[in-house]
Design a protein around this motif. Structure first.
Motif, PDB file in Angstrom:
ATOM      1  N   ASP B  20       0.828  -1.204   0.000  1.00  0.00           N
ATOM      2  CA  ASP B  20       0.000   0.000   0.000  1.00  0.00           C
ATOM      3  C   ASP B  20       0.868   1.262   0.000  1.00  0.00           C
ATOM      4  O   ASP B  20       2.063   1.196   0.283  1.00  0.00           O
ATOM      5  CB  ASP B  20      -0.947  -0.026   1.211  1.00  0.00           C
ATOM      6  N   ASP B  22       0.842   3.647   2.047  1.00  0.00           N
ATOM      7  CA  ASP B  22       1.359   3.972   3.385  1.00  0.00           C
ATOM      8  C   ASP B  22       2.744   3.353   3.578  1.00  0.00           C
ATOM      9  O   ASP B  22       3.599   3.926   4.249  1.00  0.00           O
ATOM     10  CB  ASP B  22       0.434   3.428   4.489  1.00  0.00           C
ATOM     11  N   ARG B  23       2.955   2.157   3.019  1.00  0.00           N
ATOM     12  CA  ARG B  23       4.259   1.528   3.144  1.00  0.00           C
ATOM     13  C   ARG B  23       5.266   2.220   2.221  1.00  0.00           C
ATOM     14  O   ARG B  23       6.440   2.320   2.553  1.00  0.00           O
ATOM     15  CB  ARG B  23       4.170   0.034   2.811  1.00  0.00           C
ATOM     16  N   ALA B  27       2.644   8.181   6.393  1.00  0.00           N
ATOM     17  CA  ALA B  27       1.883   9.434   6.480  1.00  0.00           C
ATOM     18  C   ALA B  27       2.639  10.536   7.218  1.00  0.00           C
ATOM     19  O   ALA B  27       2.450  11.716   6.941  1.00  0.00           O
ATOM     20  CB  ALA B  27       0.555   9.165   7.179  1.00  0.00           C
ATOM     21  N   ASP B  45      10.111   2.744   6.400  1.00  0.00           N
ATOM     22  CA  ASP B  45      10.145   1.866   7.572  1.00  0.00           C
ATOM     23  C   ASP B  45      10.628   0.454   7.225  1.00  0.00           C
ATOM     24  O   ASP B  45      10.842  -0.359   8.122  1.00  0.00           O
ATOM     25  CB  ASP B  45       8.775   1.842   8.260  1.00  0.00           C
TER      26      ASP B  45
END
Lengths: 467, 201
Positions: B20, B22-23, B27, B45
Motif C-alpha cells: 500500500d 502507506d508503506r 503518512a 520503515d
C-alpha cells in the motif's frame, strides 16, 4: 447507443458530464463538486507554481481534517507542523474565494462527514477530493472518487478531469442483516469475498434489499470502503432515504429548485436489464460481526472464526502476503479471534464517526468500564454536538473513554493521534496497513459496537454476548 | 515533466501483494512540501531501523537496489491512500517504471502525471519477470514505450498495452492542464448547458 438502451446509474451520470471525447477512449468529465482539506496544500502549490487561477471556486468546499489535533481545544498549542497545514488551507481558500469551514467553526469535521452533512454532496453529481475515501459520497448517488494532487490541481484550474470510463460491478446483497450487524460488517465481508484488488478498474454499484434497508449513515460506511476493495468509486441509487436525508440541509437545493432536482434524481437509478461487467451476490442474513486479522482489509473474518493458516493460501504470492501479515500482527494460525487481546481502542474516522456509530458504541459501553485506553473522535462538530445533546459523551466519559474533537485522528497517523509500537488497536477506521496508526502498531478493523465491546472486555468480543 | 521513451536499467523485484502507499511513504512525512525530495522517504520503515540506520537486508539498500530504475511488483501495487507522494518517492529515488499485474487505480493515474511509467503485465508474466530479476541481481531490464515491450534479464520479451493518451503524454512530457485549458470553449459551452439543465448545481 439509443436512448432506449437500458443504462446503469453510473452510465447516466457519466454521460451527462462528458465535456469532450479524447484520445484512447478518454473523456473530459465535468466536475460538479470539489472537496478540499488541509492535505490539499501540495495541489495549491502546484497551481501557484504555474500561475493558474481556480476556475470555479463556487463549486469547491474546504474544511481541515487530516492535520487537526483532536485533543480538547486549549489543552496545548497546536504544533507548528500541523498548524501550518491548517493555516495554509485557510490562506489558500481566502486567496481563491473558496467556501471554507475553518477549525474554529462548529461545522468543521472530516470532509467525508461534512460534505453530506451540509448537503454539498448531491445525487447525480460528479464529486472529487484529494483523498481516496471520497468513494464515501457515492452513498447519496453521486459519482465520487479520490484523486491525487496533480488531479486536484487539474480540477482547480479547469473544473474537469480526463477519465477513462471504469468497468462496472454490481454487488447485490439480498436478505436482511441480522440484529446489530452493520454496514461495516457487510463491507468487510464483501472485501473478504472479492479481495482488496477485486474492484480494481471498476466502479461498484451496491444493490439489493439489504442495501436499500440501510440508512444514509450505513450507506456512507458501505461506500467509504469501496476503495479498500480496489474500486475508486462505490454508489447506491438515490431513493426516499436519500431524499429525506438531504431535504433541508444547508447547501441542498430548496423550494422550486428542490422539486426540479428531485424530479431529475428520480430518473437516475439503473434501468431494468442494464448490463454490468461483473455481478457479485451476497446473502445479507449470513453476515456476521467481522474483525480483521492481517494487514489488508481483505484479511477479515467473522468473530467466531480462527486466524487462518498461510499454508491454506491458494498460491505462493498469497501465502507470502499472509505470512508477512501474521508476522506483523503477531497472530498464530488457529488462534480463535475471540481470544485476541487488545491494547487500545479507537472509535472514529470517515468510516464510522457519525451519530448512529456513536450510538451503537455507547449502547455497548453504557454501564461498563473500558479496560484499555480508548477514545472517541466524532466525525464533525455537529455530530459531536448532537451526541452531547443526547448524553453520549457522558456514557463514554463514565466508562473511562476520552471524548475528543473531530478530525481524521487515529485513522491517518499524521496529526499526533497514534498508537505505540507493538500495540494492538481495535479500530473503527478503514485501513489495517502496516504502520497506518503509527510505526509497528497493529490495527484491527471492526464496527463501532465491536470496538466498544473490545474496549470493555479487553479483547475481541462478539458484542451480542454483552447484551 | 520528464518524458519517458526507452530505458535499460537495473531492476528490483518485490514479491508481496497489496503493497500500500502507506508503506511506500508513511503518512508522517506527508506534511513536507514536494521540494523536500520524497526519495529519502521511499519505503522508509522497511529501509531504515528505529535509529535511522539502513537495514542491510532490504533490497534497496543493496548495490543493485540503489541503482535500480525499474521495480517489478505483485498484485495491487500501491493500493490505498491517494497520496501522490508515493509516486514522488519512487521517482525521487530514481524509479522510472513499475511493472505489476495490477495497481491501485489512483496511484496508476498519479504515476503518469509525473513521468513514472506503470506497466500492467499478466500475473504469470509478472511472476516470471520477478523471478528472473531476483535470479540476476543488477542485470538490465529494458522498457521500450514506443514499441510497448519489456525485455527481462533472461531475454524473455513481454508486450504490454497502454492507453494511447497516457502514452502520448509520457513520450512528449506534456502538461495535462495545459492540454485541457486549450479546451476552454468546450468547458464554457458545457457550463452554459449545465446552468440551463441542472440549475440547482
Amino acid at each position: 447507443m439509443t436512448t432506449d438502451t437500458p443504462r446503469t446509474l453510473i452510465d447516466k451520470i457519466w454521460q451527462a458530464h462528458v465535456v469532450a471525447e479524447g484520445a484512447g477512449g478518454r473523456a473530459l468529465l465535468y466536475i460538479d463538486r470539489h472537496l478540499l482539506h488541509d492535505g490539499s496544500f501540495q495541489a495549491f502549490d502546484q497551481l501557484h507554481e504555474t500561475g493558474r487561477a481556480v476556475r470555479r471556486p463556487d463549486l469547491c468546499f474546504a474544511t481541515p481534517d487530516h492535520y487537526v489535533p483532536t485533543r480538547p481545544a486549549g489543552a496545548a498549542p497546536i504544533e507548528a507542523r500541523l498548524a501550518d497545514k491548517i493555516d495554509a488551507l485557510a490562506q489558500n481558500t481566502r486567496t481563491h474565494r473558496i467556501r471554507h469551514v475553518g477549525i474554529a467553526d462548529a461545522r468543521q469535521g472530516i470532509v467525508h462527514v461534512v460534505g453530506p452533512e451540509q448537503g454539498f454532496t448531491l445525487p447525480g453529481v460528479t464529486l472529487v477530493c484529494g483523498d481516496s475515501h471520497t468513494s464515501t459520497h457515492g452513498a447519496l448517488g453521486a459519482l465520487a472518487f479520490g484523486i491525487g494532487a496533480s488531479e486536484v490541481a487539474h480540477v482547480l484550474a479547469t473544473q474537469t478531469l480526463w477519465q477513462r470510463r471504469p468497468a462496472q460491478m454490481r454487488i447485490t446483497v439480498d436478505g436482511r442483516l441480522g440484529a446489530g450487524i452493520t454496514a461495516k460488517d457487510l463491507i468487510l465481508a464483501i472485501i473478504a469475498k472479492i479481495g482488496s484488488a477485486g474492484g480494481v478498474g471498476h466502479a461498484i454499484e451496491y444493490a439489493g434489499t439489504a442495501v436499500r434497508a440501510l440508512d444514509m449513515e450505513g450507506r456512507l460506511t458501505l461506500c467509504n470502503m469501496s476503495i479498500e476493495a480496489g474500486a475508486r468509486c462505490g454508489i447506491v441509487a438515490p431513493d426516499d432515504t436519500t431524499f429525506d436525508y438531504l431535504h433541508g440541509r444547508a447547501l441542498a437545493p430548496a423550494g422550486a429548485a428542490w422539486d426540479a432536482a428531485l424530479a431529475h434524481w428520480r430518473t437516475l437509478p439503473t434501468d431494468a436489464g442494464a448490463r454490468f461487467d461483473r455481478e457479485v451476490r451476497l446473502d445479507g442474513a449470513a453476515v456476521e460481526p467481522m474483525v480483521t486479522w492481517g494487514t489488508s482489509p481483505q484479511d477479515a473474518a467473522p468473530i467466531g472464526a480462527v486466524v487462518p493458516d498461510p499454508d491454506a493460501a491458494p498460491d505462493a504470492t498469497a501465502k507470502a502476503g499472509m505470512a508477512q501479515a501474521l508476522a506483523y500482527t503477531g497472530l498464530r494460525p488457529g488462534t480463535p479471534l475471540s481470544t485476541v487481546k487488545v491494547d487500545r481502542v479507537f472509535i472514529g474516522s470517515c468510516t464510522n464517526s457519525r451519530l448512529s456509530d456513536l450510538r451503537a458504541a455507547a449502547a455497548v459501553v453504557r454501564g461498563r468500564r473500558a479496560l484499555v485506553p480508548a477514545f472517541v473522535a466524532p466525525g464533525s462538530g455537529l455530530v459531536k454536538a448532537a451526541a452531547e445533546a443526547e448524553g453520549l459523551d457522558q456514557v463514554f466519559l463514565a466508562a473511562g473513554f476520552e471524548w475528543r474533537a473531530s478530525g481524521c485522528s487515529m485513522c491517518v497517523g499524521m496529526n499526533g493521534d497514534l498508537g505505540l509500537p507493538g500495540e494492538r488497536v481495535a479500530s473503527t477506521s478503514n485501513r489495517n496497513f502496516e504502520g497506518r496508526q503509527g510505526k509497528g502498531v497493529r490495527t484491527h478493523l471492526m464496527s463501532p459496537a465491536m470496538a466498544a465491546a473490545a474496549a470493555v472486555t479487553g479483547k475481541f468480543t462478539d458484542f451480542r454476548t454483552l447484551a | 515533466m520528464e518524458p519517458f521513451v526507452t530505458l535499460t536499467a537495473s531492476a528490483v523485484a518485490f514479491d508481496l501483494p497489496n503493497i500500500d502507499t502507506d508503506r511506500i511513504v508513511p503518512a508522517r512525512f506527508l506534511h513536507h512540501p514536494r521540494a523536500v525530495g520524497f526519495g529519502q522517504f521511499l519505503f522508509h520503515d522497511l529501509r531504515f531501523d528505529a535509529d535511522g540506520r539502513e537495514i542491510p537486508g532490504f533490497v534497496l539498500n543493496q548495490a543493485h537496489g540503489r541503482a535500480a530504475r525499474i521495480l517489478v511488483a505483485a498484485d495491487n501495487f500501491a493500493c490505498g491512500s491517494s497520496r501522490e507522494a508515493a509516486v514522488w518517492a519512487l521517482a525521487g529515488f530514481g524509479i522510472r517504471a513499475v511493472i505489476a499485474p495490477s495497481f491501485g487505480d489512483i496511484f496508476f493515474e498519479n504515476s503518469f502525471k509525473n513521468g513514472l511509467l506503470t506497466i500492467r503485465l499478466p500475473a504469470a508474466d509478472a511472476a516470471r519477470l520477478r523471478a528472473a530479476v531476483a535470479a540476476h541481481p543488477g542485470a538490465p531490464v529494458s522498457v521500450d514505450l514506443p514499441a510497448q515491450t519489456v525485455h527481462g534479464p533472461d531475454g524473455a520479451a513481454f508486450r504490454f498495452e497502454i492507453d494511447g493518451f497516457k502514452k502520448e503524454c509520457l513520450l512528449s512530457g506534456q502538461d495535462e492542464i495545459g492540454l485541457t485549458l486549450a479546451r476552454a470553449d468546450d468547458i464554457a459551452a458545457f457550463e452554459a448547458r449545465r446552468r440551463a439543465e441542472t440549475p440547482w448545481l
